[in-house]
Scaffold this active site. Structure first.
Site, PDB file in Angstrom:
ATOM      1  N   ASP A 467       0.869  -1.193   0.000  1.00 36.12           N
ATOM      2  CA  ASP A 467       0.000   0.000   0.000  1.00 36.12           C
ATOM      3  C   ASP A 467       0.901   1.237   0.000  1.00 36.12           C
ATOM      4  OD1 ASP A 467      -3.031   0.931   0.693  1.00 36.12           O
ATOM      5  OD2 ASP A 467      -1.557   2.282   1.561  1.00 36.12           O
ATOM      6  N   LEU A 468       0.714   2.109  -0.998  1.00 40.41           N
ATOM      7  CA  LEU A 468       1.575   3.294  -1.122  1.00 40.41           C
ATOM      8  C   LEU A 468       1.293   4.269   0.013  1.00 40.41           C
ATOM      9  CD1 LEU A 468       1.444   3.957  -4.966  1.00 40.41           C
ATOM     10  CD2 LEU A 468       3.041   2.546  -3.682  1.00 40.41           C
ATOM     11  N   ASP A 510      -4.314   2.436  -4.597  1.00 40.48           N
ATOM     12  CA  ASP A 510      -2.854   2.396  -4.529  1.00 40.48           C
ATOM     13  C   ASP A 510      -2.383   1.108  -3.847  1.00 40.48           C
ATOM     14  OD1 ASP A 510      -3.868   3.054  -2.094  1.00 40.48           O
ATOM     15  OD2 ASP A 510      -2.325   4.497  -1.585  1.00 40.48           O
TER      16      ASP A 510
END
Length: 594
Positions: A467-468, A510
């Site tokens: 997960d960004l 993301d």
């Protein structure tokens, strides 16, 4: 100095207050005070201590929170026989006992919000005593006051006609106030039932709690809401306002959307909500006077905190924050003024006594405007969404018509076109259109197949959930086009970093998922995750502007393919959130395998 005070005392005792007629009289210059800190003096004892009565130290007769009782002494004589009324303007006084002494003897009357209605001298929201006075006859009024709340003893002597007019005026303002509260609560309750948005429910509960506290403060609750429960009248004051503080925190988080626009304040408001809930339970059981002091301090604290939060939300450009900040500033001013008056730090007058109610009326009106604007915004968004759906349907219909015309014109090419369309649909069903990576549907297919192979070969399988970090800020500040560009470049970096046999999936937003067959805990896994962290820490560029993000990675491992796909995904997901909680931009192994 003592001699002057003694002369003033004797002068007041020797010269009774002359009641002449309408618009008479203020008693502040004639009433005398005796403090009874233990609250144990009887009437006979107090009458024997008449010489110990003193002129009041404060003209407004406001003594704040005080233990024990206070005795007032006043001598009056009317210019003509008739009925007069002794009215105490502050409604939230617990118990007042009047000993009326004249040539006929001594009579005893009672009033106060802790006295049952049938035992009061007059059923009225304020403490009031009827005085049937005889011309030229000196009447001595001995009044004992005991209250867990603020000892505010401002009073008036009114003729019969003046009392009727004053009562009408005193009931009009609270009636308008509570009518407005009920209207606001009812309107927003309907909005909640229609829209099912919690922000409207929190506002309704805030208004009702605030109204309950105000009803106790104004003396109306003891008459109309709980006439047979005098103990509840005192308790409802701190309960109502403390409950309103709790609802105010919940309403603020929902209205200002602090998780999105003010995340730091949101982290502070969450424990504040628990603190308010604990305070609500505390004021339910602690002594009333202590509960009232806690209520006053909490009132100042919570309104100040929420006003500062609103100001920060204005700076962060949260929708409706300007109107919200203005509204809570009004309530902040009123709450501070009323609390300081309750503590005896400000004089008692109409403004300081009703400051919080005046501020709350303005606050609730302004916030209601804000909610109405929010409702209109939701309607506009709904209308736009419907229009977009209609346009999309029309566009789809147009496309279908075009396909029909083409198929009618090219019958011989139908089979080839259908095959091409099937290939494209299959690609769309399994490929993310932005990054070209496998999508969620393809991920499940690939993962089930990988688990089946691991079970047959008795090998290991590692699932990495990425997960960004900070990507939402990119979207919010630079726009979705820049965000899409960052997502595309991030996917390219993933392709360059992982092994050829690893499967990369974009499962939404993301979030990415890596399926790494034949990989277990060890140096290879550590090297892979470190390369991923390093790649994502490298800056992205939008023109000349540098963009910095990171990545939180959760790792789950299945040995021999024994772990079902859903359980493996869930474990990696929870490990990723552990990485977020650990400070982000790091790797966490699922607890099941740590």
């Amino acid at each position: 100095m003592s001699l002057c005070l003694l002369l003033l005392t004797f002068g007041a005792l020797a010269d009774p207050l002359l009641l002449k007629g309408p618009n008479c009289c203020g008693t502040q210059q004639d009433v005398q005070v005796l403090l009874d800190p233990q609250g144990q003096l009887t009437f006979e004892q107090v009458r024997a201590l008449q010489a110990d009565f003193q002129m009041p130290l404060r003209e407004d007769l406001s003594y704040g929170y005080r233990q024990g009782a206070i005795w007032l002494l006043l001598k009056v004589t009317p210019a003509q026989s008739g009925r007069w009324w002794w009215l105490f303007t502050y409604p939230s006084l617990d118990q007042l006992t009047l000993y009326l002494e004249d040539s006929h003897g001594v009579r005893q009357l009672q009033s106060g919000d802790m006295v049952a209605l049938q035992q009061r001298a007059l059923v009225h929201r304020q403490a009031v005593f009827p005085l049937d006075l005889t011309q030229d006859d000196i009447t001595t009024l001995w009044l004992r006051v005991e209250s867990q709340g603020s000892m505010t003893l401002q009073n008036q002597l009114l003729s019969d006609d003046d009392f009727v007019l004053t009562t009408a005026q005193n009931y009009l303002a609270p009636a308008l106030y509570f009518g407005a509260l009920l209207a606001l609560a009812g309107y927003n309750l309907l909005l909640f039932m229609v829209l099912r948005e919690k922000v409207f429910l929190w506002y309704v509960l805030f208004v009702l709690c605030f109204g309950a506290g105000s009803a106790s403060l104004n003396g109306l609750g003891a008459i109309y809401l709980w006439p047979d429960l005098p103990e509840l009248s005192n308790r409802m004051l701190p309960l109502g306002f403390t409950g309103a503080s709790l609802m105010a925190v919940l309403f603020t988080r929902a209205f200002l959307d602090t998780p999105q626009f003010s995340p730091l304040w949101d982290k502070f408001l969450r424990p504040m909500a628990w603190l308010m809930a604990a305070s609500l339970l505390a004021v339910l059981v602690m002594p009333v006077q202590q509960a009232l002091i806690v209520m006053s301090l909490i009132g100042i604290l919570i309104v100040l905190v929420l006003t500062l939060c609103a100001i920060q939300s204005v700076l962060n450009r949260a929708p409706g924050a300007r109107l919200f900040a203005l509204a809570w500033s009004m309530l902040l001013l009123g709450t501070i003024v009323m609390s300081l008056r309750n503590l005896g730090l400000l004089p008692s007058n109409f403004f300081t006594i009703h400051a919080m109610q005046l501020g709350s009326a303005l606050e609730m009106l302004l916030v209601s405007f804000g909610l109405a604007a929010r409702f209109n915004q939701l309607k506009l968004q709904h209308s736009r969404a419907q229009q977009q759906m209609l346009d999309a349907q029309q566009q789809l219909v147009q496309q279908l018509r075009e396909h029909e015309n083409q198929l009618a014109q090219k019958v011989t090419e139908r089979t080839a076109e259908l095959e091409t369309m099937n290939v494209r649909l299959q690609l769309l069903a399994t490929t993310d259109p932005l990054t070209g990576l496998a999508n969620r549907n393809a991920m499940y297919q690939q993962l089930h197949q990988a688990i089946a192979r691991a079970r047959r070969q008795r090998s290991s399988l590692a699932l990495l959930y990425l997960d960004l970090d900070g990507f939402k800020t990119v979207n919010d500040q630079l726009g979705h086009l820049v965000g899409d560009k960052v997502l595309y470049e991030a996917s390219e970096r993933l392709r360059e970093t992982v092994r050829e046999s690893d499967v990369i999936c974009r499962i939404g937003g993301d979030e990415f998922l890596l399926i790494c067959e034949g990989l277990s805990r060890g140096a290879v896994l550590v090297q892979l995750t470190q390369r991923l962290l390093k790649q994502m820490q490298l800056p992205f560029y939008h023109g000349a502007e540098q963009i910095s993000i990171g990545v939180s990675i959760g790792v789950a491992i299945s040995s021999g393919g024994e772990t079902p796909a859903e359980a493996l995904i869930d474990a990696a997901d929870r490990a990723m959130y552990d990485a977020k909680a650990a400070g982000k931009n790091c790797v966490q192994l699922a607890r099941e395998y740590a």
